[in-house]
Design an enzyme around this catalytic site. Structure first.
Site, mmCIF file in Angstrom:
data_model
loop_
_atom_site.group_PDB
_atom_site.id
_atom_site.type_symbol
_atom_site.label_atom_id
_atom_site.label_comp_id
_atom_site.label_asym_id
_atom_site.label_seq_id
_atom_site.Cartn_x
_atom_site.Cartn_y
_atom_site.Cartn_z
ATOM 1 N N SER A 192 92.079 95.716 19.951
ATOM 2 C CA SER A 192 92.858 96.881 19.565
ATOM 3 C C SER A 192 93.779 97.219 20.722
ATOM 4 O O SER A 192 93.680 96.649 21.794
ATOM 5 C CB SER A 192 91.936 98.071 19.283
ATOM 6 O OG SER A 192 91.338 98.498 20.495
ATOM 7 N N LYS A 193 94.693 98.148 20.459
ATOM 8 C CA LYS A 193 95.636 98.507 21.515
ATOM 9 C C LYS A 193 94.888 98.952 22.768
ATOM 10 O O LYS A 193 95.290 98.696 23.887
ATOM 11 C CB LYS A 193 96.559 99.633 21.027
ATOM 12 C CG LYS A 193 97.848 99.105 20.434
ATOM 13 C CD LYS A 193 98.446 100.069 19.423
ATOM 14 C CE LYS A 193 98.001 99.713 18.017
ATOM 15 N NZ LYS A 193 98.117 100.720 17.031
ATOM 16 N N ARG A 194 93.787 99.624 22.548
ATOM 17 C CA ARG A 194 93.004 100.107 23.677
ATOM 18 C C ARG A 194 92.206 98.985 24.314
ATOM 19 O O ARG A 194 91.852 99.038 25.469
ATOM 20 C CB ARG A 194 92.032 101.202 23.213
ATOM 21 C CG ARG A 194 92.551 102.599 23.353
ATOM 22 C CD ARG A 194 91.468 103.659 23.319
ATOM 23 N NE ARG A 194 90.143 103.236 22.915
ATOM 24 C CZ ARG A 194 89.732 103.085 21.672
ATOM 25 N NH1 ARG A 194 90.541 103.328 20.687
ATOM 26 N NH2 ARG A 194 88.507 102.700 21.407
ATOM 27 N N HIS A 195 91.886 97.986 23.513
ATOM 28 C CA HIS A 195 90.920 97.000 23.986
ATOM 29 C C HIS A 195 91.405 95.565 23.793
ATOM 30 O O HIS A 195 91.276 94.996 22.710
ATOM 31 C CB HIS A 195 89.590 97.206 23.251
ATOM 32 C CG HIS A 195 88.520 96.260 23.687
ATOM 33 N ND1 HIS A 195 87.727 96.505 24.781
ATOM 34 C CD2 HIS A 195 88.151 95.048 23.217
ATOM 35 C CE1 HIS A 195 86.901 95.489 24.937
ATOM 36 N NE2 HIS A 195 87.142 94.587 24.003
ATOM 37 N N ALA B 191 93.990 93.753 23.212
ATOM 38 C CA ALA B 191 95.119 93.188 22.482
ATOM 39 C C ALA B 191 96.333 93.148 23.393
ATOM 40 O O ALA B 191 96.729 94.157 23.950
ATOM 41 C CB ALA B 191 95.421 94.019 21.247
#
Length: 464
Positions: free
Chosen positions: A243-246, A248
Site C-alpha cells: 500500500s502507499k504506506r507500506h 508500494a
RNA sequence: GUCCCCAUCGUCUAGAGGCCUAGGACACCUCCCUUUCACGGAGGCGACCCGGGUUCGAAUCCCGGUGGGGACGCCA
C-alpha cells in the site's frame, strides 16, 4: 471479434508494481491476439486526482514500453456522455434519486455492522410498485442510485478464477452519481467498457466484488458483457499487502535504483504467470506465449533477489554505449565527472558482469574518475607494514613497464618472486591502494585501464 | 460480522487422476574455476495446510476444517 483490452488507473498516485503488472498483462493479451490496448485515466475522483499523477503514470508506461493503441482517454472529459446515459436510466426506471444524507447513511451502516449484518443501503428511496415514497426534501441534493435486481444470482466465468457466483441479495443499490452530479467509478467503468468495446477486462482482484454490479448495469443498459480476468494481488517481500504506506513503490523508483525495464518486465511477467520452466524471455517472446490459462490464482510475493538476478542478466546483455550513457548520468548525480581517460566503455566492459544494478555499476567504477574512498577494514587487513618494501619495489619496476595487462602482470610476478610471496599477498594491498576496497576485477586489468601515472601516484600516496 | 477468493520447497512457480521417489528458477550451502569479490560450471538442502470422501490409483476431483487475502465509500 477484435480483442480490445484496457488499463484504467486512477491518477491518485504513481504507477506501482501491481498496476504495472496489470498493464503488462492487458497489453500482452492484446498483442498476443493482434488486438488493441487502450489506456483510460479514471479521474472522476476530482478531489484526489492530480495532473502530476497522470504524468507519473504516463512516464511509467513509457519507461516500460507499454504502448497503447488508443487513449489516454480521460473520464472527466466524457461527462456529457455519462449524464446522457444517467438520464436514460432514470427514464427507464433502472436508476432513481435518493435523498439520504451522508450522516443518515453512516448511521445506517454503523447499526448494521453492530448487528453483524453486511452494511448496505436499505432501499428507502427505491421506487417499487405499490410503495409510497416520502416527499423529496427540497434542501437535499439527491444522489442517483442504480436499481439493482433483488433476486437471482450474477454468475460469470472468470478467465483466471473460474466460475464466480454472487447473489443479488448481497448487493445493494449503489450510488452511480454524486450529489454534485458527477458520476462514480462503477458507473463510468460500465459506460466506458461498453462504449469502448472492451472484450476482456483484465484488472486487479480487488474488483471482483464490483463485477456483479457492473454486469447488472451492463444488462440494464442492454450492453454486451465483456469477459473478466481478475489478477491476484502482489504482496510485499514481507508477505504483507502493498500500500502507499507500506512498501508500494513507483516503477520509476526502480529506474532510479538502477533497474532495466527489461528486467522489471520479465520479472513481472513471471509473477503470477508461467510458461513451463521458462524464466528468461523477451517481451516479444512473452507476447507470443502469453495466455490467461496459465495465470496463478493465488497472490504472489515480491522478491527483490530474483529481480536482481534478472537485472544482472539484462545488464550483461545490454549494449555498452547505452550503459555508458546511463552510468554517466548516475555518476554526475554523485558529482563525479566522467573523463575521456580511462575510457568508460572499457571500464564498463570490465564491470558489467559483476553488478546487479546500474547504481552498483556507477558506484563500483567511481574510483576510476575520482580518488578512491578507502575502506578502513580492508586497509587494516591488507596495508600492513611488512608488505611496504615489496610495494616500493613494485613502483620502481612499474615505472619501466610498457603499460599492458600482461607486462603489468609480469612486473607483479617479479616482485612476488623477489620477496618470496604469493601473488595475492601483493595483489590485495595493490587493490586497496588503487580502488579503496578489497574486491575488484583482475588487478592487472584494473591497472591497465587506470593508467600508469595514476597507478603510480595512488601507490605512492599510500606508501608510508 | 457478512459475502467473495486463495492454499506445492523460505520465495516465484511446473503440475489438467497414473509420466511425481513432485520438475525448474531465485536465495542458501558445498565443491570446481581463481589474483580478491563477483561471473561461470557441478552438486546439495528444501514443499503438495489438515481431515474426510470419490477412485484400482489423488498434489490434481468433491466436502468440511484451518490459515491467508479481498470487498462491504457520494474512492478507484
Amino acid at each position: 471479434m477484435i480483442v480490445r483490452t484496457r488499463f484504467a488507473p486512477s491518477p491518485t498516485g504513481f504507477l506501482h508494481i501491481g498496476g504495472a503488472r496489470t498493464a503488462l498483462f492487458s497489453w500482452a493479451f492484446a498483442k498476443k491476439n493482434v488486438g488493441q490496448f487502450i489506456l483510460r485515466i479514471e479521474d472522476t475522483d476530482v478531489a484526489r486526482s492530480t495532473p502530476e499523477a497522470v504524468q507519473a503514470i504516463l512516464d511509467g508506461m513509457q519507461w516500460l514500453g507499454l504502448d497503447y493503441d488508443e487513449g489516454p482517454f480521460y473520464q472527466m472529459q466524457r461527462m456529457d456522455r455519462y449524464k446522457q446515459v444517467l438520464q436514460t436510466m432514470l427514464d427507464a426506471g433502472t436508476a432513481y434519486y435518493c435523498y439520504c444524507t451522508k450522516d443518515e447513511l453512516d448511521a445506517l451502516r454503523e447499526s448494521q455492522m453492530q448487528q453483524g449484518a453486511k452494511p448496505r443501503y436499505d432501499g428507502r428511496w427505491r421506487p417499487e410498485s405499490g410503495k409510497t415514497l416520502a416527499t423529496p426534501p427540497q434542501d437535499i441534493p439527491p444522489v442517483i442510485r442504480f436499481k439493482n435486481p433483488q433476486v437471482g444470482n450474477v454468475v460469470w466465468r472468470d478467465l483466471v478464477k473460474g466460475e464466480i457466483s454472487i447473489a443479488n441479495q448481497e448487493l445493494d443499490d449503489l450510488i452511480i452519481a454524486r450529489a454534485d452530479g458527477t458520476p462514480t467509478y462503477n458507473f463510468c467503468v460500465v459506460v466506458d467498457d461498453w462504449e469502448m468495446g472492451i472484450t476482456q477486462v483484465i484488472r486487479g482482484d480487488d474488483h471482483v466484488n464490483n463485477t456483479p454490479r457492473q454486469i447488472n448495469m451492463l444488462m440494464a443498459l442492454g450492453a454486451t458483457i465483456p469477459q473478466y480476468a481478475h489478477l491476484s494481488m502482489i504482496l510485499g517481500s514481507d508477505g504483507q499487502k502493498l500500500s502507499k504506506r507500506h512498501g508500494a513503490v513507483s516503477v520509476m523508483q526502480y529506474h532510479e535504483d538502477g533497474y532495466l525495464p527489461e528486467a522489471i518486465l520479465n520479472y513481472l511477467a513471471r509473477l503470477g504467470w508461467s510458461h513451463g520452466d521458462e524464466e528468461i524471455f523477451s517481451m516479444q517472446q512473452f507476447c507470443q506465449w502469453f495466455d490467461l490459462d496459465h495465470i496463478t490464482s493465488s497472490a504472489a510475493q515480491f522478491n527483490t533477489e530474483k529481480l536482481n538476478w534478472l537485472n544482472a542478466h539484462y545488464i550483461k546483455l545490454a549494449d555498452n554505449n547505452l550503459l555508458a550513457a546511463d552510468v554517466t548520468e548516475r555518476l554526475a548525480k554523485l558529482n563525479i565527472k566522467v573523463t575521456a581517460q580511462p575510457p568508460l566503455l572499457e571500464v564498463i566492459g570490465l564491470y558489467k558482469e559483476r553488478v546487479n544494478t546500474l547504481n552498483e555499476l556507477a558506484t563500483n567504477i567511481a574510483y576510476f574518475y575520482q580518488q578512491p574512498v578507502r575502506d578502513a577494514v580492508a586497509a587494516e587487513k591488507h596495508l600492513t607494514a611488512d608488505i611496504m618494501p615489496a610495494m616500493t619495489n613494485l613502483v620502481a619496476l612499474l615505472k619501466a613497464v610498457d603499460w599492458q595487462p600482461e607486462a603489468i602482470h609480469q612486473a607483479i610476478n617479479e616482485v612476488v618472486t623477489q620477496h618470496a610471496l604469493k601473488f595475492p599477498k601483493v595483489a590485495m594491498p595493490l587493490r586497496v591502494m588503487l580502488t579503496g576496497i578489497a574486491q575488484s576485477p583482475s588487478i592487472d586489468q584494473v591497472m591497465a585501464l587506470l593508467g600508469k601515472s595514476e597507478v603510480l601516484s595512488r601507490i605512492e600516496a599510500a606508501l608510508p
